[in-house]
Design a protein around this motif. Structure first.
Motif, PDB file in Angstrom:
ATOM      1  N   ASN A  36      11.709 -31.874-137.029  1.00  0.00           N
ATOM      2  CA  ASN A  36      11.761 -33.205-136.803  1.00  0.00           C
ATOM      3  C   ASN A  36      12.983 -33.943-136.766  1.00  0.00           C
ATOM      4  O   ASN A  36      13.249 -34.942-136.867  1.00  0.00           O
ATOM      5  CB  ASN A  36      10.470 -33.759-137.404  1.00  0.00           C
ATOM      6  CG  ASN A  36      10.806 -33.896-138.812  1.00  0.00           C
ATOM      7  OD1 ASN A  36      11.661 -32.957-139.198  1.00  0.00           O
ATOM      8  ND2 ASN A  36      10.401 -34.777-139.745  1.00  0.00           N
ATOM      9  N   LEU A  37      14.125 -33.040-136.702  1.00  0.00           N
ATOM     10  CA  LEU A  37      15.472 -33.758-137.013  1.00  0.00           C
ATOM     11  C   LEU A  37      16.041 -34.097-135.556  1.00  0.00           C
ATOM     12  O   LEU A  37      16.370 -33.227-134.648  1.00  0.00           O
ATOM     13  CB  LEU A  37      16.278 -32.335-137.550  1.00  0.00           C
ATOM     14  CG  LEU A  37      17.881 -32.782-137.968  1.00  0.00           C
ATOM     15  CD1 LEU A  37      18.022 -33.897-139.061  1.00  0.00           C
ATOM     16  CD2 LEU A  37      18.620 -31.731-138.230  1.00  0.00           C
ATOM     17  N   LEU A  38      16.493 -35.456-135.560  1.00  0.00           N
ATOM     18  CA  LEU A  38      17.454 -35.904-134.620  1.00  0.00           C
ATOM     19  C   LEU A  38      18.499 -35.916-134.969  1.00  0.00           C
ATOM     20  O   LEU A  38      19.130 -36.147-136.037  1.00  0.00           O
ATOM     21  CB  LEU A  38      16.497 -37.478-134.208  1.00  0.00           C
ATOM     22  CG  LEU A  38      15.047 -37.470-133.809  1.00  0.00           C
ATOM     23  CD1 LEU A  38      14.675 -38.926-133.744  1.00  0.00           C
ATOM     24  CD2 LEU A  38      14.752 -36.832-132.458  1.00  0.00           C
ATOM     25  N   THR A  39      19.277 -35.609-133.799  1.00  0.00           N
ATOM     26  CA  THR A  39      20.620 -35.552-133.999  1.00  0.00           C
ATOM     27  C   THR A  39      21.545 -36.740-133.916  1.00  0.00           C
ATOM     28  O   THR A  39      22.689 -36.845-134.251  1.00  0.00           O
ATOM     29  CB  THR A  39      21.693 -34.406-133.024  1.00  0.00           C
ATOM     30  OG1 THR A  39      21.197 -34.922-131.673  1.00  0.00           O
ATOM     31  CG2 THR A  39      21.035 -33.133-133.364  1.00  0.00           C
ATOM     32  N   HIS A  40      20.661 -37.909-133.616  1.00  0.00           N
ATOM     33  CA  HIS A  40      21.415 -39.141-133.344  1.00  0.00           C
ATOM     34  C   HIS A  40      20.922 -40.138-134.641  1.00  0.00           C
ATOM     35  O   HIS A  40      20.177 -39.521-135.589  1.00  0.00           O
ATOM     36  CB  HIS A  40      20.806 -39.875-132.176  1.00  0.00           C
ATOM     37  CG  HIS A  40      21.597 -39.371-130.883  1.00  0.00           C
ATOM     38  ND1 HIS A  40      22.953 -39.353-130.475  1.00  0.00           N
ATOM     39  CD2 HIS A  40      20.776 -38.850-129.958  1.00  0.00           C
ATOM     40  CE1 HIS A  40      22.920 -38.552-129.449  1.00  0.00           C
ATOM     41  NE2 HIS A  40      22.152 -38.593-128.916  1.00  0.00           N
ATOM     42  N   SER A  41      21.541 -41.277-134.627  1.00  0.00           N
ATOM     43  CA  SER A  41      21.200 -42.344-135.787  1.00  0.00           C
ATOM     44  C   SER A  41      20.203 -43.102-135.357  1.00  0.00           C
ATOM     45  O   SER A  41      19.858 -43.935-136.318  1.00  0.00           O
ATOM     46  CB  SER A  41      22.343 -42.944-136.288  1.00  0.00           C
ATOM     47  OG  SER A  41      23.660 -41.832-136.652  1.00  0.00           O
ATOM     48  N   SER A  68      -2.947 -32.992-131.509  1.00  0.00           N
ATOM     49  CA  SER A  68      -2.947 -34.311-131.089  1.00  0.00           C
ATOM     50  C   SER A  68      -1.679 -35.038-130.768  1.00  0.00           C
ATOM     51  O   SER A  68      -1.918 -36.107-130.196  1.00  0.00           O
ATOM     52  CB  SER A  68      -3.800 -35.120-132.073  1.00  0.00           C
ATOM     53  OG  SER A  68      -2.941 -35.254-133.323  1.00  0.00           O
ATOM     54  N   GLY A  69      -0.570 -34.766-131.338  1.00  0.00           N
ATOM     55  CA  GLY A  69       0.620 -35.209-130.855  1.00  0.00           C
ATOM     56  C   GLY A  69       0.805 -36.338-131.942  1.00  0.00           C
ATOM     57  O   GLY A  69       1.918 -36.903-131.976  1.00  0.00           O
ATOM     58  N   SER A  70       0.100 -36.638-133.192  1.00  0.00           N
ATOM     59  CA  SER A  70       0.597 -37.296-133.972  1.00  0.00           C
ATOM     60  C   SER A  70       1.187 -36.655-134.957  1.00  0.00           C
ATOM     61  O   SER A  70       1.527 -35.651-135.327  1.00  0.00           O
ATOM     62  CB  SER A  70      -0.820 -37.779-134.861  1.00  0.00           C
ATOM     63  OG  SER A  70      -1.428 -36.722-135.451  1.00  0.00           O
ATOM     64  N   SER A  71       2.376 -37.596-135.606  1.00  0.00           N
ATOM     65  CA  SER A  71       3.299 -37.093-136.851  1.00  0.00           C
ATOM     66  C   SER A  71       3.634 -38.003-137.629  1.00  0.00           C
ATOM     67  O   SER A  71       3.514 -39.414-137.212  1.00  0.00           O
ATOM     68  CB  SER A  71       4.579 -36.511-135.747  1.00  0.00           C
ATOM     69  OG  SER A  71       5.296 -37.565-135.230  1.00  0.00           O
ATOM     70  N   SER A  72       4.233 -37.694-138.551  1.00  0.00           N
ATOM     71  CA  SER A  72       4.350 -38.730-139.778  1.00  0.00           C
ATOM     72  C   SER A  72       5.798 -39.320-139.751  1.00  0.00           C
ATOM     73  O   SER A  72       5.870 -40.460-139.825  1.00  0.00           O
ATOM     74  CB  SER A  72       4.456 -37.668-141.247  1.00  0.00           C
ATOM     75  OG  SER A  72       5.340 -36.673-141.175  1.00  0.00           O
ATOM     76  N   SER A  73       6.884 -38.697-139.501  1.00  0.00           N
ATOM     77  CA  SER A  73       8.015 -39.287-139.109  1.00  0.00           C
ATOM     78  C   SER A  73       9.180 -38.385-138.607  1.00  0.00           C
ATOM     79  O   SER A  73       8.912 -36.896-138.469  1.00  0.00           O
ATOM     80  CB  SER A  73       8.619 -39.561-140.737  1.00  0.00           C
ATOM     81  OG  SER A  73       8.660 -38.217-141.645  1.00  0.00           O
ATOM     82  N   PHE A  74      10.095 -38.736-138.168  1.00  0.00           N
ATOM     83  CA  PHE A  74      11.453 -38.169-137.732  1.00  0.00           C
ATOM     84  C   PHE A  74      12.521 -38.318-138.709  1.00  0.00           C
ATOM     85  O   PHE A  74      12.379 -39.253-139.651  1.00  0.00           O
ATOM     86  CB  PHE A  74      11.919 -38.700-136.397  1.00  0.00           C
ATOM     87  CG  PHE A  74      11.106 -38.076-135.317  1.00  0.00           C
ATOM     88  CD1 PHE A  74      10.934 -36.932-134.743  1.00  0.00           C
ATOM     89  CD2 PHE A  74      10.367 -39.443-134.456  1.00  0.00           C
ATOM     90  CE1 PHE A  74      10.389 -36.597-133.847  1.00  0.00           C
ATOM     91  CE2 PHE A  74       9.661 -38.925-133.433  1.00  0.00           C
ATOM     92  CZ  PHE A  74       9.583 -37.518-133.051  1.00  0.00           C
ATOM     93  N   ILE A  75      13.630 -37.448-138.835  1.00  0.00           N
ATOM     94  CA  ILE A  75      14.803 -37.642-139.620  1.00  0.00           C
ATOM     95  C   ILE A  75      15.934 -37.701-138.817  1.00  0.00           C
ATOM     96  O   ILE A  75      16.118 -36.987-137.851  1.00  0.00           O
ATOM     97  CB  ILE A  75      14.768 -36.071-140.417  1.00  0.00           C
ATOM     98  CG1 ILE A  75      13.522 -35.850-141.198  1.00  0.00           C
ATOM     99  CG2 ILE A  75      16.069 -36.059-141.367  1.00  0.00           C
ATOM    100  CD1 ILE A  75      13.093 -36.650-142.378  1.00  0.00           C
ATOM    101  N   LEU A  76      16.623 -38.925-139.039  1.00  0.00           N
ATOM    102  CA  LEU A  76      17.585 -39.133-138.018  1.00  0.00           C
ATOM    103  C   LEU A  76      19.078 -38.520-138.831  1.00  0.00           C
ATOM    104  O   LEU A  76      19.105 -38.446-140.159  1.00  0.00           O
ATOM    105  CB  LEU A  76      18.005 -40.612-137.959  1.00  0.00           C
ATOM    106  CG  LEU A  76      16.698 -41.661-137.679  1.00  0.00           C
ATOM    107  CD1 LEU A  76      16.801 -42.966-137.528  1.00  0.00           C
ATOM    108  CD2 LEU A  76      16.435 -40.932-136.013  1.00  0.00           C
TER     109      LEU A  76
END
Length: 324
Positions: A177-182, A11-19
């Protein structure tokens, strides 16, 4: 904290990203946070001072300074959208950001960047009219024209950037869900999806070319015409007017050089310099709000005089005891 807390849902829903902070410099995050706080304070004080001077000094109620006040408002909001969360990352290891919050931050970052680009174009046109058509300056750049210009810039930015978070929201995420930016950027978030992202790539390219690409051409063309006029008609008035372009040229370079670098690094990548994309991203978002008020404070004679008056009066108040 788990790096894989996005649901494997179609569905494309997600809980969170990690900055992320700055990989490899985790030990220095606490001190980097102080540098960010210092930059944020300088941005707040500098831009608020510019806005105060432009509002209180009647001589500065001109199109050039009205556009400058718009630029200062945009820089203030851009810094406020990004820096508080970054401080949470560097000082408190508060790296998680809710999915919808990430989309909201993503929209405002891209939207405000579009507004800044459009305002720089308006400022370039203002300098073009002032130098190439000085007798028609007040007739062309009326308050109504300035208001309409601001509305057009805002509507264009919203129309182009509203689809950005919507295109991310439709994607399913089943990888890290790890983003490399802040902070949240479209060009990075889309790479975490486990689905075809061609639409995101094409629209992202369209957005940057239709806004920043066209804007940079307008700015370049404006200055070609300005230089042509100054060279062909060497008059003291033209040379004096051209000197007012120095601050704007610096602001354009401060904005577009990191933007171009960030776009190139994200699309083509490089292994030669680790974290180069993080460096460009932080410069692109954090440096203009800090540098712009300093540039205009130094390069603009009227603002420099007003600043001198303010500081002189404050020093006199400190040195001279008040009568009781």
């Amino acid at each position: 904290m788990s790096l894989f807390n996005i649901s494997n849902s179609s569905s494309g829903s997600s809980s969170s990203f990690i900055l992320s902070g700055i990989p490899g410099l985790e030990g220095a995050h606490f001190w980097i946070g102080f540098l960010l706080l210092l930059m944020y304070i300088v941005a707040l004080v500098g831009n608020c001072t510019l806005l105060y001077i432009i509002k209180t000094e009647k001589d500065l109620h001109e199109p050039m300074y009205i556009f400058l006040s718009m630029l200062s408002f945009i820089d203030l909001f851009l810094a406020t959208v990004t820096v508080p969360k970054m401080l949470g990352i560097f000082w408190f290891d508060s790296r998680e950001i809710a999915f919808n919050t990430c989309l909201v931050q993503m929209f405002f970052i891209h939207f405000l960047s579009t507004l800044e680009s459009g305002t720089l174009v308006a400022m370039a046109v203002d300098r073009y009219v002032a130098i190439c058509h000085p007798l028609r300056y007040s007739a062309i750049l009326t308050n109504e024209t300035i208001t309409k210009t601001g509305i057009v810039i805002a509507v264009r930015g919203a129309a182009v950037m509203i689809p950005i978070p919507l295109l991310i929201k439709r994607l399913p995420f089943c990888r890290t869900n790890l983003l490399t930016h802040s902070y949240c950027l479209h060009q990075e978030a889309m790479k975490l999806a486990c689905a075809d992202i061609k639409v995101n790539i094409v629209y992202g390219l369209f957005a940057i070319l239709s806004v920043m690409g066209i804007d940079s051409l307008f700015i370049s063309f404006s200055y070609l015409l300005i230089i042509k006029t100054v060279v062909s008609v060497v008059e003291e008035a033209n040379l004096k007017a051209f000197s007012t372009c120095a601050a704007h040229i610096c602001a354009v370079l401060v904005y577009y050089i990191p933007l171009i670098g960030l776009s190139v690094v994200h699309r083509f990548g490089t292994n030669a310099v680790p974290n180069l994309h993080i460096l460009f991203a932080n410069i692109y978002l954090l440096v203009p709000p800090v540098i712009n008020p300093i540039i205009y404070g130094i390069k603009t004679k009227q603002i420099r005089k007003k600043l001198s008056k303010i500081f002189s009066s404050k020093i006199k108040q400190v040195i001279t005891p008040s009568d009781r």
